[in-house]
Design an enzyme around this catalytic site. Structure first.
Site, short mmCIF file in Angstrom:
data_model
loop_
_atom_site.label_atom_id
_atom_site.label_comp_id
_atom_site.label_asym_id
_atom_site.label_seq_id
_atom_site.Cartn_x
_atom_site.Cartn_y
_atom_site.Cartn_z
N SER A 40 0.79 -1.23 0.00
CA SER A 40 0.00 0.00 0.00
C SER A 40 0.83 1.28 0.00
O SER A 40 0.31 2.35 -0.30
CB SER A 40 -0.96 0.02 1.19
OG SER A 40 -0.25 0.13 2.41
N HIS A 80 0.93 4.40 6.80
CA HIS A 80 0.36 5.27 5.77
C HIS A 80 0.76 6.72 6.00
O HIS A 80 1.28 7.07 7.04
CB HIS A 80 -1.16 5.13 5.70
CG HIS A 80 -1.62 3.87 5.03
ND1 HIS A 80 -2.92 3.46 5.02
CD2 HIS A 80 -0.93 2.91 4.35
CE1 HIS A 80 -3.03 2.32 4.37
NE2 HIS A 80 -1.83 1.96 3.95
N ASP A 108 -8.14 6.17 4.28
CA ASP A 108 -8.26 5.05 5.21
C ASP A 108 -9.53 5.05 6.06
O ASP A 108 -9.63 4.25 6.99
CB ASP A 108 -7.07 5.03 6.18
CG ASP A 108 -5.75 4.74 5.48
OD1 ASP A 108 -5.78 4.25 4.33
OD2 ASP A 108 -4.71 4.98 6.10
#
Length: 166
Positions: A40, A80, A108
Site C-alpha cells: 500500500s 500510511h 483510510d
C-alpha cells in the site's frame, strides 16, 4: 561443556532483548521497529521493508509525514501517510488525521474505528525515521509459514549446542 553452551544461548537471547530495549529508549517509542506487510505504500516502501520509528508529538506532525498506527481490536499496525490534519479545539488529544497509503485510491476511513472519519492521535504508534529495504522479509516468511520459524530456531539452537570453542 553443556553448561557453557546453555550460557551461550542465554547470552544471545539477553543481547537481543538488550538491543530491543536500547532501540525503545533511543527512539522514545514502545514499538521502534515494524515490517511493511503490504504494497500500500509503494513505491516508497515495499513489502518486507523494515521501518525504524520514533515518537513524535502529535502537535508536531505535518501533512506528508509517514505514520504507523494501530487501531483498537486490530493486531497489525498500518503504515500510511498523513493527508489532512483536523485541529482540536482544546488539547492535542483532539487532533485527528486523515491517512492514505501512497498506492491506494481511497483514504483510510474504512479502516478507522466504526463511526470515525479520522484517525485519533492516540492511535499513532510513531513516525517513520529510517527504513531498511527487504530486511523484514524473514519476519513475513516466518509469520506466513510457521514451519520456517521452527526450522530457523531449531537450526540456530543446534548450532549453539554443537558449537565449540577454539
Amino acid at each position: 561443556m553443556l553448561v557453557f553452551q546453555i550460557l551461550k544461548i542465554l547470552m544471545i537471547v539477553t543481547s537481543g532483548l538488550t538491543m530491543w530495549h536500547f532501540l525503545k529508549v533511543a527512539a522514545n517509542n514502545d514499538s521502534p521497529v515494524v515490517v511493511v506487510l503490504s504494497g500500500s505504500m509503494e513505491p516508497g516502501f515495499h513489502r518486507g521493508d523494515l521501518l525504524l520509528l520514533a515518537h513524535k508529538d502529535p502537535n508536531d506532525m505535518e501533512i506528508g509525514d509517514v505514520v504507523v498506527y494501530n487501531l483498537e481490536g486490530k493486531m497489525i499496525p498500518i503504515v500510511h501517510r498523513i493527508h489532512r490534519i483536523i485541529e482540536g479545539e482544546e488539547e492535542w488529544e483532539d487532533r485527528e488525521f486523515l491517512t492514505k497509503g501512497d498506492a491506494n485510491q481511497e483514504y483510510d476511513t474504512w479502516l478507522y474505528t466504526t463511526g470515525n472519519e479520522y484517525l485519533a492521535a492516540k492511535d499513532v504508534v510513531g513516525t517513520v525515521r529510517a527504513y531498511f529495504p527487504g530486511l523484514g522479509y524473514a519476519t513475513i516468511l516466518m509469520n506466513e509459514h510457521p514451519w520456517a520459524r521452527n526450522v530457523l530456531f531449531g537450526f540456530l539452537g543446534l548450532l549453539a549446542l554443537l558449537g565449540h570453542d577454539d
